[in-house]
Design a protein around this motif. Sequence first.
Motif, PDB file in Angstrom:
ATOM      1  N   TYR A 139       0.834  -1.207   0.000  1.00  0.00           N
ATOM      2  CA  TYR A 139       0.000   0.000   0.000  1.00  0.00           C
ATOM      3  C   TYR A 139       0.871   1.261   0.000  1.00  0.00           C
ATOM      4  O   TYR A 139       0.640   2.179  -0.784  1.00  0.00           O
ATOM      5  CB  TYR A 139      -0.930  -0.021   1.228  1.00  0.00           C
ATOM      6  CG  TYR A 139      -1.783   1.208   1.353  1.00  0.00           C
ATOM      7  CD1 TYR A 139      -2.969   1.325   0.637  1.00  0.00           C
ATOM      8  CD2 TYR A 139      -1.418   2.256   2.198  1.00  0.00           C
ATOM      9  CE1 TYR A 139      -3.760   2.456   0.752  1.00  0.00           C
ATOM     10  CE2 TYR A 139      -2.196   3.387   2.322  1.00  0.00           C
ATOM     11  CZ  TYR A 139      -3.368   3.485   1.596  1.00  0.00           C
ATOM     12  OH  TYR A 139      -4.146   4.610   1.705  1.00  0.00           O
ATOM     13  N   LEU A 140       1.873   1.282   0.859  1.00  0.00           N
ATOM     14  CA  LEU A 140       2.757   2.446   0.941  1.00  0.00           C
ATOM     15  C   LEU A 140       3.535   2.641  -0.369  1.00  0.00           C
ATOM     16  O   LEU A 140       3.704   3.778  -0.820  1.00  0.00           O
ATOM     17  CB  LEU A 140       3.723   2.309   2.124  1.00  0.00           C
ATOM     18  CG  LEU A 140       3.085   2.445   3.514  1.00  0.00           C
ATOM     19  CD1 LEU A 140       4.087   2.083   4.603  1.00  0.00           C
ATOM     20  CD2 LEU A 140       2.533   3.844   3.736  1.00  0.00           C
ATOM     21  N   ARG A 141       3.981   1.553  -0.972  1.00  0.00           N
ATOM     22  CA  ARG A 141       4.679   1.660  -2.266  1.00  0.00           C
ATOM     23  C   ARG A 141       3.762   2.249  -3.327  1.00  0.00           C
ATOM     24  O   ARG A 141       4.172   3.099  -4.113  1.00  0.00           O
ATOM     25  CB  ARG A 141       5.206   0.303  -2.704  1.00  0.00           C
ATOM     26  CG  ARG A 141       6.433  -0.137  -1.974  1.00  0.00           C
ATOM     27  CD  ARG A 141       7.014  -1.437  -2.551  1.00  0.00           C
ATOM     28  NE  ARG A 141       7.981  -1.969  -1.623  1.00  0.00           N
ATOM     29  CZ  ARG A 141       7.776  -3.028  -0.834  1.00  0.00           C
ATOM     30  NH1 ARG A 141       6.638  -3.703  -0.902  1.00  0.00           N
ATOM     31  NH2 ARG A 141       8.704  -3.429  -0.005  1.00  0.00           N
ATOM     32  N   LYS A 146       8.970   6.281  -0.435  1.00  0.00           N
ATOM     33  CA  LYS A 146      10.300   5.775  -0.770  1.00  0.00           C
ATOM     34  C   LYS A 146      10.586   4.496   0.021  1.00  0.00           C
ATOM     35  O   LYS A 146      10.123   4.344   1.147  1.00  0.00           O
ATOM     36  CB  LYS A 146      11.353   6.831  -0.438  1.00  0.00           C
ATOM     37  CG  LYS A 146      11.257   8.082  -1.273  1.00  0.00           C
ATOM     38  CD  LYS A 146      12.313   9.084  -0.816  1.00  0.00           C
ATOM     39  CE  LYS A 146      12.484  10.253  -1.705  1.00  0.00           C
ATOM     40  NZ  LYS A 146      11.486  11.170  -1.930  1.00  0.00           N
ATOM     41  N   GLU A 147      11.395   3.613  -0.571  1.00  0.00           N
ATOM     42  CA  GLU A 147      11.760   2.354   0.095  1.00  0.00           C
ATOM     43  C   GLU A 147      12.463   2.617   1.428  1.00  0.00           C
ATOM     44  O   GLU A 147      12.232   1.900   2.401  1.00  0.00           O
ATOM     45  CB  GLU A 147      12.649   1.493  -0.807  1.00  0.00           C
ATOM     46  CG  GLU A 147      11.898   0.768  -1.892  1.00  0.00           C
ATOM     47  CD  GLU A 147      10.845  -0.203  -1.375  1.00  0.00           C
ATOM     48  OE1 GLU A 147      11.072  -0.900  -0.350  1.00  0.00           O
ATOM     49  OE2 GLU A 147       9.779  -0.282  -2.002  1.00  0.00           O
ATOM     50  N   ASP A 148      13.312   3.646   1.458  1.00  0.00           N
ATOM     51  CA  ASP A 148      14.014   3.987   2.709  1.00  0.00           C
ATOM     52  C   ASP A 148      13.010   4.322   3.810  1.00  0.00           C
ATOM     53  O   ASP A 148      13.167   3.905   4.959  1.00  0.00           O
ATOM     54  CB  ASP A 148      14.951   5.191   2.503  1.00  0.00           C
ATOM     55  CG  ASP A 148      16.089   4.889   1.555  1.00  0.00           C
ATOM     56  OD1 ASP A 148      16.306   3.701   1.248  1.00  0.00           O
ATOM     57  OD2 ASP A 148      16.767   5.840   1.127  1.00  0.00           O
ATOM     58  N   VAL A 153      10.079   2.697   8.795  1.00  0.00           N
ATOM     59  CA  VAL A 153       8.819   2.544   9.529  1.00  0.00           C
ATOM     60  C   VAL A 153       8.687   1.135  10.101  1.00  0.00           C
ATOM     61  O   VAL A 153       8.191   0.949  11.205  1.00  0.00           O
ATOM     62  CB  VAL A 153       7.605   2.870   8.622  1.00  0.00           C
ATOM     63  CG1 VAL A 153       6.296   2.448   9.252  1.00  0.00           C
ATOM     64  CG2 VAL A 153       7.594   4.356   8.285  1.00  0.00           C
ATOM     65  N   PHE A 154       9.198   0.139   9.380  1.00  0.00           N
ATOM     66  CA  PHE A 154       9.018  -1.244   9.802  1.00  0.00           C
ATOM     67  C   PHE A 154      10.169  -1.766  10.654  1.00  0.00           C
ATOM     68  O   PHE A 154      10.257  -2.964  10.923  1.00  0.00           O
ATOM     69  CB  PHE A 154       8.783  -2.156   8.577  1.00  0.00           C
ATOM     70  CG  PHE A 154       7.402  -1.974   8.026  1.00  0.00           C
ATOM     71  CD1 PHE A 154       6.334  -2.666   8.563  1.00  0.00           C
ATOM     72  CD2 PHE A 154       7.169  -1.088   6.995  1.00  0.00           C
ATOM     73  CE1 PHE A 154       5.057  -2.485   8.066  1.00  0.00           C
ATOM     74  CE2 PHE A 154       5.902  -0.898   6.484  1.00  0.00           C
ATOM     75  CZ  PHE A 154       4.839  -1.611   7.018  1.00  0.00           C
ATOM     76  N   LYS A 155      11.057  -0.917  11.100  1.00  0.00           N
ATOM     77  CA  LYS A 155      12.143  -1.345  11.994  1.00  0.00           C
ATOM     78  C   LYS A 155      11.617  -1.567  13.382  1.00  0.00           C
ATOM     79  O   LYS A 155      10.776  -0.911  13.887  1.00  0.00           O
ATOM     80  CB  LYS A 155      13.256  -0.295  12.054  1.00  0.00           C
ATOM     81  CG  LYS A 155      14.150  -0.348  10.851  1.00  0.00           C
ATOM     82  CD  LYS A 155      15.275   0.633  10.999  1.00  0.00           C
ATOM     83  CE  LYS A 155      16.149   0.606   9.746  1.00  0.00           C
ATOM     84  NZ  LYS A 155      17.169   1.600   9.753  1.00  0.00           N
TER      85      LYS A 155
END
Length: 155
Positions: A139-141, A146-148, A153-155
Amino acid sequence: MITKYADEEKLARLDKIEKLKTKVLKYIMFKKRTEKEVWQKFSKEDNELLEEVIERLKELKYIDDRNYIERFIAESISLKNLSLYELKYKLHSKGINKNLIEEYFEENIDTLLEYEKKSAENIYFKKSKTMDIDSIKIYLRKKGYKEDTISEVFK
């Protein structure tokens, strides 16, 4: 006699300009507009007169695309969750010059990257109740993050 007609033509032209300026001012005072939006709204008017009115209003800062970008971004930061890609796209769709948009983004990149990260985090927290992690990433993509930013966010 020739002078009398010339004066009447000048007065008629000034009258047309003032009437058009009043229409344009009503339009842009209701809500801030870009130069392109004004051109589109009044496309049926005399182009020469409209150009003169727009130039005058730009001189007076009633029409100011740079200011429009600043206001749009400030409003988006306080109200919306958008990626930088979406912000650029929305500004471009309003007819704002690409170079002007890029210049603003370069000057404010740190603030904008921080905003994009917070937006992605907000979306993550909202969507995590109903979607799995992979779906949220997709969804975010799709929204242009951006991938970064997504990785952070998912760390």
